[in-house]
Enzyme design. Sequence first.
Site, short mmCIF file in Angstrom:
data_model
loop_
_atom_site.label_atom_id
_atom_site.label_comp_id
_atom_site.label_asym_id
_atom_site.label_seq_id
_atom_site.Cartn_x
_atom_site.Cartn_y
_atom_site.Cartn_z
N HIS A 19 17.91 69.77 20.24
CA HIS A 19 18.07 69.77 21.69
C HIS A 19 17.43 68.53 22.31
O HIS A 19 17.96 67.93 23.24
CB HIS A 19 17.46 71.04 22.30
CG HIS A 19 18.00 72.29 21.67
ND1 HIS A 19 17.33 73.47 21.63
CD2 HIS A 19 19.17 72.52 21.02
CE1 HIS A 19 18.04 74.38 20.99
NE2 HIS A 19 19.15 73.82 20.60
N ASP A 117 19.32 71.56 29.96
CA ASP A 117 20.24 71.82 28.85
C ASP A 117 20.67 73.28 28.88
O ASP A 117 20.25 74.05 29.75
CB ASP A 117 19.66 71.35 27.50
CG ASP A 117 18.55 72.24 26.95
OD1 ASP A 117 18.40 73.38 27.41
OD2 ASP A 117 17.84 71.79 26.03
N HIS A 369 25.26 70.37 7.41
CA HIS A 369 25.32 71.73 7.98
C HIS A 369 26.15 71.74 9.27
O HIS A 369 26.33 72.80 9.85
CB HIS A 369 23.91 72.24 8.22
CG HIS A 369 23.24 71.64 9.43
ND1 HIS A 369 23.30 70.30 9.73
CD2 HIS A 369 22.51 72.21 10.43
CE1 HIS A 369 22.63 70.08 10.85
NE2 HIS A 369 22.14 71.22 11.29
N TRP A 372 25.69 69.66 15.75
CA TRP A 372 26.54 68.73 16.51
C TRP A 372 25.99 67.31 16.50
O TRP A 372 26.75 66.33 16.47
CB TRP A 372 26.81 69.23 17.93
CG TRP A 372 27.94 68.46 18.55
CD1 TRP A 372 27.86 67.60 19.60
CD2 TRP A 372 29.31 68.42 18.10
NE1 TRP A 372 29.10 67.04 19.85
CE2 TRP A 372 30.00 67.52 18.93
CE3 TRP A 372 30.00 69.05 17.05
CZ2 TRP A 372 31.36 67.26 18.77
CZ3 TRP A 372 31.36 68.78 16.89
CH2 TRP A 372 32.03 67.89 17.75
N ASN A 373 24.65 67.16 16.51
CA ASN A 373 24.10 65.79 16.44
C ASN A 373 24.46 65.14 15.11
O ASN A 373 24.89 63.99 15.07
CB ASN A 373 22.57 65.82 16.59
CG ASN A 373 22.14 66.29 17.96
OD1 ASN A 373 22.44 65.65 18.96
ND2 ASN A 373 21.46 67.42 18.01
N SER A 374 24.30 65.89 14.03
CA SER A 374 24.62 65.34 12.71
C SER A 374 26.10 64.99 12.64
O SER A 374 26.48 63.95 12.08
CB SER A 374 24.28 66.35 11.61
OG SER A 374 22.90 66.58 11.58
N GLU A 377 26.66 61.82 14.48
CA GLU A 377 26.05 60.69 13.75
C GLU A 377 26.94 60.28 12.57
O GLU A 377 27.06 59.11 12.24
CB GLU A 377 24.63 61.09 13.28
CG GLU A 377 23.65 61.17 14.46
CD GLU A 377 22.36 61.93 14.17
OE1 GLU A 377 22.08 62.22 12.99
OE2 GLU A 377 21.62 62.24 15.13
N ALA A 392 23.73 78.91 14.15
CA ALA A 392 24.11 78.50 15.51
C ALA A 392 25.64 78.44 15.66
O ALA A 392 26.34 79.36 15.27
CB ALA A 392 23.43 77.18 15.88
N GLU A 393 26.16 77.29 16.14
CA GLU A 393 27.62 77.19 16.35
C GLU A 393 28.28 76.41 15.22
O GLU A 393 29.40 75.92 15.34
CB GLU A 393 27.90 76.58 17.74
CG GLU A 393 28.04 75.07 17.86
CD GLU A 393 26.78 74.26 17.62
OE1 GLU A 393 25.83 74.72 16.96
OE2 GLU A 393 26.76 73.10 18.09
N GLN A 394 27.58 76.32 14.06
CA GLN A 394 28.06 75.42 13.01
C GLN A 394 29.34 75.88 12.31
O GLN A 394 30.10 75.06 11.81
CB GLN A 394 26.93 75.20 11.98
CG GLN A 394 25.77 74.42 12.57
CD GLN A 394 24.45 74.74 11.90
OE1 GLN A 394 24.42 75.29 10.82
NE2 GLN A 394 23.36 74.38 12.56
N1 UDP Z 1 17.35 64.73 11.45
C1 UDP Z 1 16.70 63.66 10.89
N2 UDP Z 1 16.20 63.81 9.63
C2 UDP Z 1 16.31 64.96 8.91
C3 UDP Z 1 16.99 66.04 9.50
C4 UDP Z 1 17.50 65.89 10.77
O1 UDP Z 1 16.57 62.58 11.50
O2 UDP Z 1 15.85 64.99 7.78
C5 UDP Z 1 17.88 64.57 12.82
C6 UDP Z 1 19.37 64.34 12.78
O3 UDP Z 1 19.64 62.97 12.63
C7 UDP Z 1 19.82 64.92 14.12
C8 UDP Z 1 18.83 66.05 14.37
O4 UDP Z 1 17.71 65.79 13.55
O5 UDP Z 1 19.68 63.95 15.14
C9 UDP Z 1 19.39 67.41 13.99
O6 UDP Z 1 20.28 67.84 14.95
P1 UDP Z 1 21.57 68.68 14.57
O7 UDP Z 1 22.26 69.04 15.85
O8 UDP Z 1 22.41 67.96 13.59
O9 UDP Z 1 21.05 69.96 13.83
P2 UDP Z 1 19.92 71.04 14.14
O10 UDP Z 1 18.70 70.54 13.52
O11 UDP Z 1 19.81 71.20 15.63
O12 UDP Z 1 20.46 72.24 13.47
#
Ligand code: UDP
Length: 484
Positions: A19, A117, A369, A372-374, A377, A392-394
């Site tokens: 978040h 958010d 996994h 959404w950020n991953s 990226e 979550a919403e994965q």
């Molecule tokens: N991330 C990272 N290193 C790790 C694991 C995660 O930098 O070893 C960062 C990843 O790049 C992303 C965030 O943590 O920006 C994870 O957000 P995401 O929405 O993908 O998953 P969440 O952790 O919320 O399930």
Amino acid sequence: MEKPKKLRAALLSSPGVGHLVPVIELGKRLVADHGFEVTVFVLSSRASHAEAEIIESAMTPKLLDVVELPSPDLSGTGLGPDAAVVTRLTVMMREARPAFRSVIAAMEVQPDVLIVDLFGTEHLCTGDELGIPKYVYVPSNAWFLALFIYSPTLDKEVKGEYVDLTKQLEIPGCKPVRPEDVVDPMLDRSDQQYHEYVRMAGEIPMGDGILLNVWEDLQAETLTALRNEEFLGRIANCPVYTIGPLTRPVRPAGLGTELLEWLDKQPSESVLFVSFGSGGTMSAEQLIELAWGLELSQQRFVWVLRKPTVKSLDGSFFDAGKGGVGDEVLSFLPSGFTERTHNIGFIIPSWAPQMEILSHPSVGGFLSHCGWNSTLESIVNGVPMVAWPLYAEQRLNATLLTEEIGVAVRPKELPSKKIVGREEIKKLVRMVMVEKEGHALRDRVKDLKSSAEKAMAKGGSSYESLCKMKEDCQMRIRHIKKAH
Ligand code: UDP
């Protein structure tokens, strides 16, 4: 001539890396491209090293202020240690309201706009109290938003558990949602997190607009559906601004010497990155299958290895901060794995510089996994995926990526339901990294990479969308002033 006064935005982030990252990136974008002054309010205990690192990196260069709100006292809330993630987050956000109000009241210059958010919808009334426009930032995709906004309707119309339905959930104008793909809070309608989720969805239209971390071309049809009559009834006067992909920047020295040297030695697009977000975890049995699958695929890999913490397949798949560190995690691997994969594999315990790894030219696939950020990226770096949804919403994201966007392959059964065997993992990895099928995914993700770049550039759809949101904001401020 006097310079026009800059708009000051207060952004409120709920706890958790997933978040915090998109809220901070939104803040930076508002400052760098749209002339805002920004303070990001973070409800964070700093207990997580990752959160602390993200806050630190937000300050270099210092584009915005970050204010950490004190952790709320949860003792009188009845929140038990087994409370589900959404319950925990929403209760924390609720209890933080007095602190947020008093910190805002103490600010030398009051904010002109509030952006919360999706877990912060109960703070929208603070915007009303301050007499300023307020927006909700949903740092996810349009299909998720459609299901979210539609959930109060589903709550009225559907009887029994969603997961027991024999037909898909219909959402006007959108791809139907398979019962097994519903978001975590919809898995059990008797749990508090379900009620919190439906409540949040109902509160979204209290905002003056919704900001979404996608761009127009990524989900054109779903966005059209969201802006259509049937949805407009639900989010009347609440336009959807597509402002993404907002992702963390690549830090030049972020990889560290050892990993950089190793990646530099590997052929172009030959390395699979394996990571499950900030808290993704799996059973010990699944971890062994994954290790075998990687070894059998004969592909190079960088694996962010976390201690297995799931007791059973019904357990939680999110366990932030509890992943093992150091050599301890290696003991969960099949015997002899590290020796046999010595030349082709690089193991990182717990936490890795993900954005920097994905942007390295040697990386050609991401077993993810699907947070959404991953996901974003991976796309902005032109890397195709093996989708491995956990929480979550994965599950929704994985279906979107494989069936609609076309940048990923996935196991036949959900990894949260059934152990994925080594032969299937081998096949999926090879499909993305070497087989012909992977070429189409690679071409598609590269196209999306450039479409994302265009959207974010000056004049692009996401850039313009934030300009529109700013204009809307200025117009509302003028109206509020006139009315007083
Ligand atoms: N991330 C990272 N290193 C790790 C694991 C995660 O930098 O070893 C960062 C990843 O790049 C992303 C965030 O943590 O920006 C994870 O957000 P995401 O929405 O993908 O998953 P969440 O952790 O919320 O399930």
